[in-house]
Design a protein around this motif. Structure first.
Motif, PDB file in Angstrom:
ATOM      1  N   TYR A   7      24.952  22.319 -30.308  1.00 25.67           N
ATOM      2  CA  TYR A   7      25.822  23.443 -30.660  1.00 25.67           C
ATOM      3  C   TYR A   7      27.036  23.457 -29.726  1.00 25.67           C
ATOM      4  O   TYR A   7      27.052  24.175 -28.726  1.00 25.67           O
ATOM      5  CB  TYR A   7      25.056  24.760 -30.557  1.00 25.67           C
ATOM      6  CG  TYR A   7      24.019  24.961 -31.624  1.00 25.67           C
ATOM      7  CD1 TYR A   7      24.256  25.764 -32.739  1.00 25.67           C
ATOM      8  CD2 TYR A   7      22.780  24.327 -31.532  1.00 25.67           C
ATOM      9  CE1 TYR A   7      23.302  25.951 -33.726  1.00 25.67           C
ATOM     10  CE2 TYR A   7      21.810  24.497 -32.522  1.00 25.67           C
ATOM     11  CZ  TYR A   7      22.086  25.310 -33.601  1.00 25.67           C
ATOM     12  OH  TYR A   7      21.144  25.476 -34.593  1.00 25.67           O
ATOM     13  N   PRO A   8      28.082  22.667 -30.042  1.00 25.82           N
ATOM     14  CA  PRO A   8      29.287  22.710 -29.201  1.00 25.82           C
ATOM     15  C   PRO A   8      29.979  24.073 -29.328  1.00 25.82           C
ATOM     16  O   PRO A   8      29.909  24.729 -30.370  1.00 25.82           O
ATOM     17  CB  PRO A   8      30.166  21.601 -29.787  1.00 25.82           C
ATOM     18  CG  PRO A   8      29.262  20.780 -30.659  1.00 25.82           C
ATOM     19  CD  PRO A   8      28.206  21.709 -31.139  1.00 25.82           C
ATOM     20  N   ALA A   9      30.672  24.468 -28.281  1.00 21.49           N
ATOM     21  CA  ALA A   9      31.441  25.711 -28.343  1.00 21.49           C
ATOM     22  C   ALA A   9      32.711  25.550 -29.157  1.00 21.49           C
ATOM     23  O   ALA A   9      33.275  26.541 -29.639  1.00 21.49           O
ATOM     24  CB  ALA A   9      31.771  26.175 -26.924  1.00 21.49           C
ATOM     25  N   ASP A  10      33.150  24.288 -29.350  1.00 27.32           N
ATOM     26  CA  ASP A  10      34.453  24.053 -29.979  1.00 27.32           C
ATOM     27  C   ASP A  10      34.362  23.246 -31.277  1.00 27.32           C
ATOM     28  O   ASP A  10      35.365  22.711 -31.750  1.00 27.32           O
ATOM     29  CB  ASP A  10      35.370  23.329 -28.998  1.00 27.32           C
ATOM     30  CG  ASP A  10      34.818  21.985 -28.547  1.00 27.32           C
ATOM     31  OD1 ASP A  10      33.638  21.682 -28.867  1.00 27.32           O
ATOM     32  OD2 ASP A  10      35.551  21.218 -27.888  1.00 27.32           O
ATOM     33  N   ALA A  11      33.165  23.133 -31.836  1.00 25.48           N
ATOM     34  CA  ALA A  11      32.989  22.357 -33.071  1.00 25.48           C
ATOM     35  C   ALA A  11      31.712  22.829 -33.759  1.00 25.48           C
ATOM     36  O   ALA A  11      30.863  23.467 -33.134  1.00 25.48           O
ATOM     37  CB  ALA A  11      32.905  20.864 -32.751  1.00 25.48           C
ATOM     38  N   PRO A  12      31.571  22.538 -35.061  1.00 19.52           N
ATOM     39  CA  PRO A  12      30.341  22.914 -35.753  1.00 19.52           C
ATOM     40  C   PRO A  12      29.123  22.184 -35.163  1.00 19.52           C
ATOM     41  O   PRO A  12      29.264  21.093 -34.589  1.00 19.52           O
ATOM     42  CB  PRO A  12      30.593  22.483 -37.201  1.00 19.52           C
ATOM     43  CG  PRO A  12      32.077  22.380 -37.324  1.00 19.52           C
ATOM     44  CD  PRO A  12      32.561  21.940 -35.980  1.00 19.52           C
TER      45      PRO A  12
END
Length: 288
Positions: free
Chosen positions: A237-242
């Protein structure tokens, strides 16, 4: 291209390396030998977790009821005697400290995942049954994975009853869990799927997939290892991508960790961490 470079790199690795990378609910961006079967090691515990929560939601058991902690289990081999687990072949003294007493199934499920307790796993299988684990695989859309026996059921193993996984099937299971936390799905209610993800987020063995991610990156994952085997399967679960699913299964001499099942960082761990880091670097480029 990163995927061609990865394939070329893995072509030089001894043994079999399978992989699956993709966005949730989308075809894989990269898959390599996704349907090749590997000995499951502890990755099968993710399917046992799903079977347990499904049984609780169906009202067949209560996750918080006190459960006897006993080291004696039915073999999956017809006519075989009951078997026991070896304390030296486990990763969690906390469950062994409860032998002769009781523990809630919810707690045992947590220990099964976050510390990969074999004893907790077999206790849970004894409550839900192997057919329920098979149903969890089937509902996720798995095509080749089999959980045919408990851990250290050597009589069953000697009659070719075994535990097998593929990278594609592990990806299907974890993807359905992640999607199921957002909307109703085949595995469990959204609340049930979210609760299982929370257990997977708390994973304490972080020497493979998680080691390739920046500190603090959220990953719901389960790994597994014995000598000759190292697998990592998770949802990142990246903060900047799906979010994306990543699974790497290795049957290789690089997995030369200790024979007794202890946590050991080896070349297979480093290989999986390297793949994880390369996928992370391309997280914005995964296809929907």
């Amino acid at each position: 291209m990163i995927w061609e470079d990865l394939d070329a790199h893995l072509d030089r690795v001894p043994g079999t390396v399978s992989a699956y990378v993709g966005r949730l609910g989308a075809p894989p961006t990269w898959a390599r030998l996704g349907d090749a079967t590997h000995y499951a090691a502890s990755t099968m515990k993710a399917a046992v977790l799903v079977a347990l929560y499904r049984a609780a939601e169906a009202g067949r058991l209560d996750l918080d009821d006190p459960t006897p902690v006993r080291n004696s289990f039915d073999s999956a081999a017809p006519g075989a005697p009951r078997f026991t687990n070896d304390r030296n072949y486990d990763n969690d003294d906390a469950v062994w400290a409860r032998v002769g007493g009781t523990a809630p199934l919810r707690w045992l499920a947590e220990r099964m995942i976050i510390r990969s307790s074999n004893l907790a796993t077999n206790i849970i299988i004894g409550h839900v049954g192997l057919p329920a684990v098979a149903e969890a695989w089937a509902l996720a859309g798995a095509r080749h994975s089999v959980t045919g026996r408990g851990i250290e059921d050597y009589a069953a193993r000697d009659t070719n009853i075994d535990n097998l996984v593929t990278a594609a099937d592990l990806a299907a299971l974890l993807s359905e869990l992640a999607l199921g936390a957002r909307r109703p799905g085949p595995l469990a209610s959204p609340a049930g799927c979210a609760a299982m993800l929370d257990v997977l987020f708390a994973q304490e063995h972080r020497e493979d997939l998680a080691a390739g991610l920046p500190d603090g990156t959220r990953i719901a994952h389960k790994n597994g290892w014995i000598r000759g085997i190292r697998h990592g399967a998770g949802v990142v679960y990246p903060a900047d991508a799906p979010p994306y699913t990543i699974v790497v299964c290795t049957t290789t001499e690089l997995a030369d960790g200790g024979p007794s099942g202890e946590e050991t960082e080896d070349d297979a761990c480093r290989l999986i961490a390297n793949i994880s880091a390369r996928v992370w670097a391309s997280r914005h480029d995964l296809t929907d």
